[in-house]
Design a protein around this motif. Structure first.
Motif, PDB file in Angstrom:
ATOM      1  N   GLU A 106      22.167 -13.543  25.225  1.00  0.00           N
ATOM      2  CA  GLU A 106      23.154 -14.333  25.974  1.00  0.00           C
ATOM      3  C   GLU A 106      24.589 -14.018  25.563  1.00  0.00           C
ATOM      4  OE1 GLU A 106      22.362 -16.770  22.259  1.00  0.00           O
ATOM      5  OE2 GLU A 106      21.260 -15.403  23.588  1.00  0.00           O
ATOM      6  N   LYS A 108      25.645 -10.880  24.884  1.00  0.00           N
ATOM      7  CA  LYS A 108      25.908  -9.459  25.110  1.00  0.00           C
ATOM      8  C   LYS A 108      27.001  -9.209  26.144  1.00  0.00           C
ATOM      9  CE  LYS A 108      23.455  -5.082  25.778  1.00  0.00           C
ATOM     10  NZ  LYS A 108      22.134  -4.436  25.944  1.00  0.00           N
ATOM     11  N   SER A 109      26.969  -9.909  27.251  1.00  0.00           N
ATOM     12  CA  SER A 109      27.896  -9.610  28.350  1.00  0.00           C
ATOM     13  C   SER A 109      29.356  -9.826  27.967  1.00  0.00           C
ATOM     14  CB  SER A 109      27.548 -10.460  29.579  1.00  0.00           C
ATOM     15  OG  SER A 109      27.706 -11.844  29.285  1.00  0.00           O
ATOM     16  N   LYS A 110      29.617 -10.765  27.052  1.00  0.00           N
ATOM     17  CA  LYS A 110      31.001 -11.042  26.645  1.00  0.00           C
ATOM     18  C   LYS A 110      31.427 -10.240  25.419  1.00  0.00           C
ATOM     19  CE  LYS A 110      31.330 -15.736  28.539  1.00  0.00           C
ATOM     20  NZ  LYS A 110      31.632 -17.153  28.232  1.00  0.00           N
ATOM     21  N   SER A 111      30.489  -9.528  24.805  1.00  0.00           N
ATOM     22  CA  SER A 111      30.794  -8.765  23.592  1.00  0.00           C
ATOM     23  C   SER A 111      31.287  -7.372  23.934  1.00  0.00           C
ATOM     24  CB  SER A 111      29.553  -8.679  22.705  1.00  0.00           C
ATOM     25  OG  SER A 111      29.153  -9.965  22.265  1.00  0.00           O
ATOM     26  N   PRO A 113      31.203  -3.607  24.366  1.00  0.00           N
ATOM     27  CA  PRO A 113      30.080  -2.684  24.602  1.00  0.00           C
ATOM     28  C   PRO A 113      29.855  -1.680  23.466  1.00  0.00           C
ATOM     29  CG  PRO A 113      31.403  -2.900  26.572  1.00  0.00           C
ATOM     30  CD  PRO A 113      32.163  -3.597  25.480  1.00  0.00           C
ATOM     31  N   TYR A 116      26.879  -2.718  21.156  1.00  0.00           N
ATOM     32  CA  TYR A 116      25.606  -3.137  21.762  1.00  0.00           C
ATOM     33  C   TYR A 116      24.382  -2.692  20.968  1.00  0.00           C
ATOM     34  CZ  TYR A 116      27.671  -4.813  26.176  1.00  0.00           C
ATOM     35  OH  TYR A 116      28.371  -5.520  27.136  1.00  0.00           O
ATOM     36  N   GLN A 162      33.527  -9.995  20.222  1.00  0.00           N
ATOM     37  CA  GLN A 162      34.352  -9.674  21.387  1.00  0.00           C
ATOM     38  C   GLN A 162      35.568  -8.822  20.989  1.00  0.00           C
ATOM     39  OE1 GLN A 162      35.360 -13.203  23.743  1.00  0.00           O
ATOM     40  NE2 GLN A 162      33.465 -14.180  23.068  1.00  0.00           N
TER      41      GLN A 162
END
Length: 376
Positions: A106, A108-111, A113, A116, A162
């Protein structure tokens, strides 16, 4: 028999003289380098060779040092976190190549890239190229991070991941948040808080681990001191909680001796929990820094040491382990300053040198005993 008894008496006298000489030298260094309280120990895998607590728990106080006194470990906490992680891997709860976002998809999308694919091993060995962060950083603020202790660590790492990673290629990225990420991964893998995992380890080893400033729970425990020798009053520090798995454990010297002896036992294959290969991987598996442990070959004697140093703001700690001679050297001080660190280095070098002399004397004693038996 008379010869054996004579050798034994001479050895006891020599050992007592050696210990008294150490105490006198170490206390003189403590005073000269402005260290209110200093506790030190030399241990083997099956014995405490020497252990002392000198000075006062707080500057200009009557509270004398005690061996039961607790000290903040600072980054030496990482040696404990690494051990817990290795045990959980052995139990099949998590893997070295488990990715952070496998457990926290949950976030991942705001962190960023670029991070990853970082794994548990990347974080444990400081091979993840993320930025540094410690007690002196001003952001994020306490108002930005909400919830109980465990939730705050989650919110902190969500914010931190982030941020931009380090672009310059380095062999090792010395980042406290790497171990914050490890702590969160262990929490998710077990369903237990990091504190619970530490307490469970302590129970199994008969060690009393605690968190935060020792004087917060008991004002008669050692107070930390800054470089100006200002004592740190009891207080709750939210940043200590965020960095729990990186540097927030406090413990007494005798109890950390138990943990260190367990490391020595494991390195020689005497652990019932992990193999010698597991311990050697922790201490020496990678160049310079492995899994919670730095390593180096000392120029003066060509012996290999694994070690870690802690400097959490108002305390200094050092642990140096030499597998080859089955000895470890532990130093705790309740002040953080360049002057105090110089003093600890002098003490460490003296203890290591004297231990080599003491070992030579033991070997001579054994030789004389064997020789006398042959003559009988």
């Amino acid at each position: 028999m008379k010869k054996h008894l004579l050798f034994f008496i001479l050895f006891i006298i020599f050992s007592s003289s050696y210990a008294q000489k150490n105490i006198a030298f170490i206390d003189s260094v403590r005073i000269k380098h402005n260290i209110p309280e200093l506790a030190y120990a030399v241990v083997s895998s099956n014995a405490i060779v020497e252990i002392q607590a000198l000075g006062n728990q707080r500057i200009n106080s009557y509270l004398k040092a005690n061996l039961s006194d607790k000290f903040r470990l600072g980054s030496i906490t990482k040696t404990i976190t690494s051990y817990i992680a290795t045990v959980l891997i052995k139990e099949g709860k998590i893997k070295w190549n488990t990715k952070f976002f496998d457990l926290y998809p949950e976030l991942k999308s705001k962190s960023n890239p670029a991070i990853y694919n970082f794994t548990l091993q990347d974080f444990l060995t400081f091979r993840a190229n993320i930025n540094t962060w410690s007690y002196g950083n001003n952001t994020p603020t306490q108002e930005e991070i909400k919830g109980n202790n465990q939730q705050q660590r989650y919110e902190f790492i969500a914010w931190f991941l982030q941020q931009k990673p380090i672009l310059e290629k380095q062999e090792i990225y010395w980042s406290n948040p790497s171990y914050v990420a490890v702590g969160l991964m262990l929490e998710k893998a077990t369903g237990k808080s990091y504190e619970t995992l530490v307490y469970e380890l302590g129970k199994s080893l008969k060690i009393e681990f605690e968190f935060g400033q020792p004087n917060l729970k008991n004002e008669n425990e050692p107070w930390g001191h800054d470089e100006n020798l200002q004592p740190e009053a009891p207080a709750t520090n939210y940043k200590l909680n965020w960095l729990s798995s990186a540097g927030n454990i406090n413990v007494s010297l005798p109890d950390y001796c138990k943990f260190t002896q367990m490391q020595l036992q494991g390195l020689s294959g005497k652990s019932k929990i992990l193999s010698a290969q597991d311990f050697n991987k922790m201490h020496y598996g990678l160049p310079e820094f492995s899994f919670g442990w730095n390593s180096e070959i000392k120029e003066s004697n060509q012996l290999k040491y694994s070690f870690h140093n802690g400097n959490p703001g108002t305390f200094l700690t050092k642990v140096y382990i030499c597998k080859a001679i089955d000895k470890a050297f532990i130093l705790f001080a309740n002040v953080q300053s360049e002057e105090a660190d110089k003093g600890l280095i002098l003490i460490l070098e003296e203890l290591q040198k004297n231990m080599a002399v003491n070992n030579n004397s033991k070997n001579k004693l054994k030789y004389f005993i064997i020789l006398s038996k042959k003559k009988q």
